[in-house]
Design a protein around this motif. Sequence first.
Motif, PDB file in Angstrom:
ATOM      1  N   THR A  23      42.049  40.693  39.544  1.00 12.37           N
ATOM      2  CA  THR A  23      41.435  39.387  39.316  1.00 12.37           C
ATOM      3  C   THR A  23      39.943  39.534  39.024  1.00 12.37           C
ATOM      4  OG1 THR A  23      41.094  39.171  41.693  1.00 12.37           O
ATOM      5  CG2 THR A  23      43.084  38.149  40.795  1.00 12.37           C
ATOM      6  N   LYS A  24      39.320  38.425  38.624  1.00  9.31           N
ATOM      7  CA  LYS A  24      37.909  38.460  38.230  1.00  9.31           C
ATOM      8  C   LYS A  24      36.980  38.578  39.452  1.00  9.31           C
ATOM      9  CE  LYS A  24      38.698  35.844  33.956  1.00  9.31           C
ATOM     10  NZ  LYS A  24      38.279  34.671  33.136  1.00  9.31           N
ATOM     11  N   LEU A  25      35.677  38.658  39.182  1.00 10.97           N
ATOM     12  CA  LEU A  25      34.716  38.936  40.263  1.00 10.97           C
ATOM     13  C   LEU A  25      34.546  37.770  41.241  1.00 10.97           C
ATOM     14  CD1 LEU A  25      32.618  40.842  41.544  1.00 10.97           C
ATOM     15  CD2 LEU A  25      30.994  40.184  39.762  1.00 10.97           C
ATOM     16  N   PHE A  26      34.561  36.538  40.715  1.00  7.88           N
ATOM     17  CA  PHE A  26      34.284  35.401  41.607  1.00  7.88           C
ATOM     18  C   PHE A  26      35.375  34.337  41.603  1.00  7.88           C
ATOM     19  CE2 PHE A  26      29.924  36.924  40.436  1.00  7.88           C
ATOM     20  CZ  PHE A  26      29.600  37.436  41.686  1.00  7.88           C
ATOM     21  N   CYS A  27      36.518  34.619  40.983  1.00 11.45           N
ATOM     22  CA  CYS A  27      37.631  33.660  41.015  1.00 11.45           C
ATOM     23  C   CYS A  27      38.939  34.444  40.967  1.00 11.45           C
ATOM     24  CB  CYS A  27      37.545  32.674  39.847  1.00 11.45           C
ATOM     25  SG  CYS A  27      37.706  33.461  38.235  1.00 11.45           S
ATOM     26  N   SER A  28      40.066  33.739  41.080  1.00 11.98           N
ATOM     27  CA  SER A  28      41.328  34.468  41.148  1.00 11.98           C
ATOM     28  C   SER A  28      42.052  34.507  39.811  1.00 11.98           C
ATOM     29  CB  SER A  28      42.216  33.870  42.239  1.00 11.98           C
ATOM     30  OG  SER A  28      42.349  32.490  42.010  1.00 11.98           O
ATOM     31  N   CYS A  29      41.335  34.218  38.717  1.00 10.34           N
ATOM     32  CA  CYS A  29      41.963  34.334  37.390  1.00 10.34           C
ATOM     33  C   CYS A  29      42.321  35.791  37.122  1.00 10.34           C
ATOM     34  CB  CYS A  29      41.003  33.862  36.306  1.00 10.34           C
ATOM     35  SG  CYS A  29      40.699  32.094  36.350  1.00 10.34           S
ATOM     36  N   SER A  30      43.386  35.998  36.382  1.00 10.40           N
ATOM     37  CA  SER A  30      43.828  37.364  36.068  1.00 10.40           C
ATOM     38  C   SER A  30      42.801  38.053  35.161  1.00 10.40           C
ATOM     39  CB  SER A  30      45.177  37.307  35.360  1.00 10.40           C
ATOM     40  OG  SER A  30      45.434  38.552  34.752  1.00 10.40           O
ATOM     41  N   HIS A  41      43.063  32.457  30.567  1.00 13.26           N
ATOM     42  CA  HIS A  41      42.790  32.955  31.919  1.00 13.26           C
ATOM     43  C   HIS A  41      41.449  32.400  32.394  1.00 13.26           C
ATOM     44  CE1 HIS A  41      45.575  36.719  31.416  1.00 13.26           C
ATOM     45  NE2 HIS A  41      46.184  35.572  31.224  1.00 13.26           N
ATOM     46  N   VAL A  42      41.416  31.103  32.592  1.00 14.54           N
ATOM     47  CA  VAL A  42      40.147  30.469  32.944  1.00 14.54           C
ATOM     48  C   VAL A  42      40.343  29.428  34.041  1.00 14.54           C
ATOM     49  CG1 VAL A  42      39.030  30.800  30.708  1.00 14.54           C
ATOM     50  CG2 VAL A  42      40.480  28.813  31.052  1.00 14.54           C
ATOM     51  N   CYS A  43      39.240  29.125  34.740  1.00 10.27           N
ATOM     52  CA  CYS A  43      39.247  28.096  35.770  1.00 10.27           C
ATOM     53  C   CYS A  43      37.828  27.531  35.829  1.00 10.27           C
ATOM     54  CB  CYS A  43      39.671  28.698  37.113  1.00 10.27           C
ATOM     55  SG  CYS A  43      38.398  29.739  37.854  1.00 10.27           S
ATOM     56  N   PRO A  44      37.587  26.482  36.617  1.00  8.94           N
ATOM     57  CA  PRO A  44      36.230  25.911  36.646  1.00  8.94           C
ATOM     58  C   PRO A  44      35.145  26.944  36.987  1.00  8.94           C
ATOM     59  CG  PRO A  44      37.766  24.425  37.706  1.00  8.94           C
ATOM     60  CD  PRO A  44      38.542  25.684  37.394  1.00  8.94           C
ATOM     61  N   ILE A  45      35.483  27.965  37.796  1.00  9.13           N
ATOM     62  CA  ILE A  45      34.451  28.934  38.194  1.00  9.13           C
ATOM     63  C   ILE A  45      34.038  29.815  37.009  1.00  9.13           C
ATOM     64  CG2 ILE A  45      33.932  30.924  39.690  1.00  9.13           C
ATOM     65  CD1 ILE A  45      35.829  29.625  41.772  1.00  9.13           C
ATOM     66  N   CYS A  46      35.040  30.433  36.337  1.00 13.60           N
ATOM     67  CA  CYS A  46      34.643  31.349  35.256  1.00 13.60           C
ATOM     68  C   CYS A  46      34.283  30.597  33.980  1.00 13.60           C
ATOM     69  CB  CYS A  46      35.685  32.441  35.032  1.00 13.60           C
ATOM     70  SG  CYS A  46      37.354  31.876  34.753  1.00 13.60           S
ATOM     71  N   LEU A  47      34.573  29.292  33.932  1.00  7.19           N
ATOM     72  CA  LEU A  47      34.075  28.489  32.809  1.00  7.19           C
ATOM     73  C   LEU A  47      32.659  27.995  33.101  1.00  7.19           C
ATOM     74  CD1 LEU A  47      37.174  26.313  31.822  1.00  7.19           C
ATOM     75  CD2 LEU A  47      36.029  28.023  30.394  1.00  7.19           C
TER      76      LEU A  47
HETATM   77 ZN   LIG Z   1      38.479  31.857  36.783  1.00  9.14          ZN
END
Ligand SMILES: [Zn+2]
Length: 487
Positions: A23-30, A41-47
């Motif tokens: 997963t990414k550094l600060f969220c659980s996206c793959s 593979h995005v969420c509010p954190i990595c966006l």
């Molecule tokens: Zn994310």
Amino acid sequence: MSDTPQDVIIGLEVHIQLANLKTKLFCSCSSDYRSAEPNTHVCPICLGLPGSLPVINKKSIEFATRLALALNCKINPKFWFFRKNYFYVDLPKGYQISQYNKAGGKAFADGGKVTIKINSSKKEILLNRIHLEEDPARLVHKGSIRTSPYTLVDYNRSGITLIETVTEPVLSSPAEAREFLNQLKLIVQYTGISDLSLEGTLRVDANISIKGHPRAEVKNITSFKEVESALIYEITRQKHEIKKGKEIMQETRHWDGRVTIPLRTKEFEKDYRYFPEQDLVPIVIKKEFIDEIKDYLPEMPNERVLRLQKQYMLSEFDAENLILDKYIADFYENGVNKDPTFGPDEYKLYCNWLMNNIVGWLNENNKKIDETKLKPSHIIDLISNIKKGNITTKIAKTLIGDMMKGNSISKMIKDKGKKRISEETIIEEYSREVIDENPRIIEDCRKNPKAIEALIGRVMGKTKGQADPKITRKIMIILLRNMRIID
Ligand SMILES: [Zn+2]
């Protein structure tokens, strides 16, 4: 190039994606984004949406610890992340979460070193630090960056864990820089934190100067070979400018594959307005945590070279070659340990077959060893059949391709019944040898074409009767005609 070692100063910043993190550094996206549709593979954190809160990926701290230990860095027991502010579409929130080793901040780890070998003498390349940061989004252009009418943004890459390794400015030639990168890549492979053969896992920024002059930074070079070429170009350019009495600008340049071109005058650190990231708690790394990782840290390449020499009585050259790819070295050890009758001769033979023929085949076919059906037992079987005289080394070499498909030499010999050699290329090779070795018979052929029988006989002799006589005759006639010996 006639650079004296002292007058060229190179420092590298190597960004490595920790591709083996799920997963990414600060969220659980793959973080497995390479085959994914853009922006899936995005969420509010990595966006970088307002109000979203980052949470540190614990595994990334573990991976960074592994690398820090492997590079002999001193891990800082407590650090904060910092915001590096800049405004660009690849980071919608307007800053990158990174680390900063000033203003009360600390890198993940300080110091460290990588030993390289240049012209058989060793040199220690000192590191300044390693630190963690998030990867920005990937920009996609139609055609080239300069002519594309638009830019597409893929946020799948946004938030992927990067580890940056910063050297001291102690490299003194492009060749040294390349060797440093080779060694670093090897260490990364051995720690198991990333697979640098994946596209985009590695980006290098190079700082280059001629002693006594300002430095230029060449950004975002994506392969080791390119780093070397860019450095060679940039050193020549700077020396030229100095010779002409011009002043070198402190600036950022872009390598386009042939030349470096100015991008912008270099930003100074103050432009980034670094300040602590208040949305993340300080990270505390306990000694017990480090000790535990140290216990499980795999053997590093330099240690393995020494052990391979001792355990299998290999030369330093062979051992150094073997460890250049961890999977090849693993394959070697799996193999030689399979047969208890193996001694120094077989250790060496096995190494030769693996390094010369198998690795050669892999390179030619652009494959990794685990993408083939080759098993260590296949090489053991090959060595034993050569030893028993069931097959010649020459013929065995032509069967490597079949072996890579999972066929053992023993099976191939059995399938061919009387081991009849009918492969035309092999017979041709033998025929050429016979022609070279028998100039007198060749002369006879000019007068009496029936003398060709003697040549065919020699081929049969050389192959212990294994060559197909019909094919041998056909090939011999073609060869002699081409030489204008017979009509
Ligand atoms: Zn994310």
